[in-house]
Design an enzyme around this catalytic site. Structure first.
Site, PDB file in Angstrom:
ATOM      1  CG  ASP A  41      -1.602  -1.133   1.607  1.00  0.00           C
ATOM      2  OD1 ASP A  41      -1.530  -2.108   0.861  1.00  0.00           O
ATOM      3  OD2 ASP A  41      -2.270  -1.129   2.656  1.00  0.00           O
ATOM      4  CD1 TRP A  65       2.812  -7.380   3.362  1.00  0.00           C
ATOM      5  CD2 TRP A  65       2.638  -9.035   4.856  1.00  0.00           C
ATOM      6  NE1 TRP A  65       2.243  -6.866   4.505  1.00  0.00           N
ATOM      7  CE2 TRP A  65       2.125  -7.851   5.439  1.00  0.00           C
ATOM      8  CE3 TRP A  65       2.644 -10.197   5.620  1.00  0.00           C
ATOM      9  CZ2 TRP A  65       1.608  -7.803   6.725  1.00  0.00           C
ATOM     10  CZ3 TRP A  65       2.132 -10.154   6.911  1.00  0.00           C
ATOM     11  CH2 TRP A  65       1.616  -8.965   7.449  1.00  0.00           C
ATOM     12  CG  ASP A 168      -5.303   0.128   6.900  1.00  0.00           C
ATOM     13  OD1 ASP A 168      -4.227  -0.208   7.429  1.00  0.00           O
ATOM     14  OD2 ASP A 168      -6.021  -0.657   6.235  1.00  0.00           O
TER      15      ASP A 168
HETATM   16  C1  FRU Z   1      -4.024  -3.428   2.782  1.00  0.00           C
HETATM   17  C2  FRU Z   1      -3.425  -3.885   4.096  1.00  0.00           C
HETATM   18  C3  FRU Z   1      -3.774  -2.908   5.200  1.00  0.00           C
HETATM   19  C4  FRU Z   1      -2.670  -3.134   6.188  1.00  0.00           C
HETATM   20  C5  FRU Z   1      -1.495  -3.384   5.294  1.00  0.00           C
HETATM   21  C6  FRU Z   1      -0.477  -4.335   5.830  1.00  0.00           C
HETATM   22  O1  FRU Z   1      -3.393  -3.946   1.660  1.00  0.00           O
HETATM   23  O2  FRU Z   1      -3.862  -5.189   4.408  1.00  0.00           O
HETATM   24  O3  FRU Z   1      -5.058  -3.054   5.734  1.00  0.00           O
HETATM   25  O4  FRU Z   1      -2.482  -2.044   7.035  1.00  0.00           O
HETATM   26  O5  FRU Z   1      -2.006  -3.887   4.068  1.00  0.00           O
HETATM   27  O6  FRU Z   1       0.655  -4.385   5.021  1.00  0.00           O
END
Ligand code: FRU
Length: 489
Positions: A41, A65, A168
């Protein structure tokens, strides 16, 4: 290790991966990517001391990730970007398993980041997590310090809201308050957004459940964003778990916008429907900011969760979309490429009145790093379009087909190369009988803006190096009223 030591460690980690010097064919030239390793993000998209800052979810140590940091780039103009050291790294008990997504606001001469601290509390990543909201500040826009009062919001509101999924924050200043909209879900897994306000960014008052899903609106809303645009109140968000409806919502997760009625005093946003922000495969977790000209600019993650990302071979993964200018004109939503991208144009090729009978390449119109504007008069054709990143000997191509009878356009990456396939289709309404395509290709990205920004379709594709052809095709005679093509560098 304290925060600064974690940042230093990440900087060293990045440099050591950079030394491995892998071939990088799929890395975009004019889209933001991480120097190495995984990004997701966009975060903290903002302006500070006359420069644009963009942060992103970042795992510096591998193209997967994992424990989230915030990567960081800045730009004078949203076109040319400079890499900076990561801004945030997990270092405290409240964010030890990730500095998750968030946003930025300028306050009293400081750039303040508001992000979600994530901690795993057990083996199930969907249930065993604790999420809190935190601040980090910087006076120079380069080094960020986590606030001693963190976390500034330590519990999700009691009652209807799921206690763990609460993240978020998108923060902005309006009148005498800072407001923050957060993504969450109800205890029975319905997506919702929460509204908070604060006078000082440190003490936050929960105002209300701003909006919640009904019907097919997903089990969790991630990355909400709330703003006014051309007189309308708009909520942008990324719902998880929306089921396909006709041609819509075939991606694993969606990025959508809703136009509704915002009551900031009550903390409510009422709306009936939401719409996709992009009709392709790869656009998620978008975030907006206001630029120096007052335009609302959106950037999304140019990838999708759980999608194949063959660029991992090159030791990086994920990209950002082009910055897009949002507007609402005569009730119609538009999403256009940032006009300043024209700074990158080189070697224009221009043709008009080209007649296509079946298939044709046009001299000088090819490449894998280009901008292409085409106005097509489909005349009597039932199907016509253009193959991008095409290779005649292997049959590789990314196909864009207009179907006149159905008035639909399909982006087809079944034969695009390695990596994910599939097709996406959406309605398109011709303007005075003409189809307007505005296409950006950047090695492993394709963005197709249609009809002056009425729709966009985005796809990651992984062609072979030799697949650089552009070929127009049609089942009857059509006219390419105008073609303009530039190399971008
Ligand atoms: C969206 C998300 C967010 C979170 C982040 C973790 O893609 O899942 O909700 O904060 O990515 O990387």
């Amino acid at each position: 290790m304290n925060h600064q030591q974690q940042i230093n460690k990440a900087v060293k980690g990045i440099a050591s991966i950079q030394k491995k010097n892998k071939k990088e064919y799929w890395r975009p030239a004019f889209h933001i990517t991480a120097p190495v390793s995984w990004m997701n993000d966009p975060n903290g998209f903002s302006m500070f001391k006359d420069e644009y800052h963009l942060f992103y979810q970042y795992h510096p140590y591998s193209p997967e990730w994992d424990n989230m940091h915030w990567g960081h780039v800045k730009s004078p103009d949203l076109v040319h970007w400079e890499h900076l050291p990561p801004a945030l790294a997990p270092s405290e008990p409240y964010d030890t398993d990730g500095c998750f997504s968030g946003s930025a606001v300028e306050a009293d001469g400081e750039l303040v980041l508001m992000y979600t601290g994530n901690v795993w509390t057990g083996p199930d990543p969907d249930e065993d997590l604790k999420q809190v909201q935190c601040l980090a500040t910087s006076t120079d826009g380069l080094r960020f310090e986590k606030h001693v009062q963190n976390p500034v919001v330590s519990e999700a509101p009691a009652g209807r809201t799921h206690p763990n999924h609460f993240r978020d924050p998108k923060v902005w200043r309006e009148n005498d308050y800072y407001y923050a909209v957060l993504g969450s879900r109800t205890v029975d897994n319905v997506g919702q957004a929460l509204l908070y306000r604060s006078e000082n960014l440190l003490e936050w008052e929960f105002m209300n459940i701003l909006a919640a899903g009904r019907g097919n609106m997903g089990y969790m809303w991630e990355c909400p964003d709330l703003f006014r645009l051309d007189g309308f109140d708009v909520l942008v968000m990324s719902p998880q778990g929306v089921l396909p409806e006709g041609e819509r919502y075939h991606n694993l997760h969606q990025a959508v916008y809703a136009v509704g009625d915002l009551d900031l005093e009550k903390g409510t946003f009422e709306f009936d429907v939401f719409h996709p922000l992009d009709h392709g495969f790869d656009f998620y977790a978008p975030q907006t900011t206001l630029d120096r000209f007052g335009r609302r600019i959106v950037i999304g993650w140019f990838a999708m969760w759980e999608s194949d990302m063959p660029e991992k071979e090159e030791l990086w993964a994920g990209a950002m979309s082009l910055p897009r200018v949002l507007s609402c004109e005569a009730g119609r939503w538009k999403s256009r490429p940032l006009p300043e991208m024209a700074d990158l144009r080189r070697e224009e090729v221009k043709r008009s009145g080209v007649i296509i009978e079946d298939e044709r390449q046009i001299e000088g119109v090819e490449g894998n790093c280009l901008e292409l504007q085409v106005v097509i008069d489909p005349q009597q054709a039932e199907q016509c379009g253009v193959d991008l990143l095409a290779n005649e000997s292997t049959g590789e191509k990314t196909k864009l087909v207009y179907n006149a009878r159905e008035q639909k356009i399909t982006l087809d990456r079944e034969k695009s190369g390695t990596g994910p396939g599939g097709t996406r289709t959406t309605d398109v309404v011709l303007e005075n009988g003409l189809l307007h395509l505005h296409i950006f290709i950047d090695h492993s990205t394709v963005e197709v803006f249609m009809q002056g920004g009425e729709k966009v379709m985005s796809a990651r594709v992984y062609p072979a190096e030799a697949s650089t052809g552009v070929r127009f095709f049609s089942d009857r005679t059509i006219e390419l009223v105008e073609i303009r093509k530039w190399k971008l560098s």
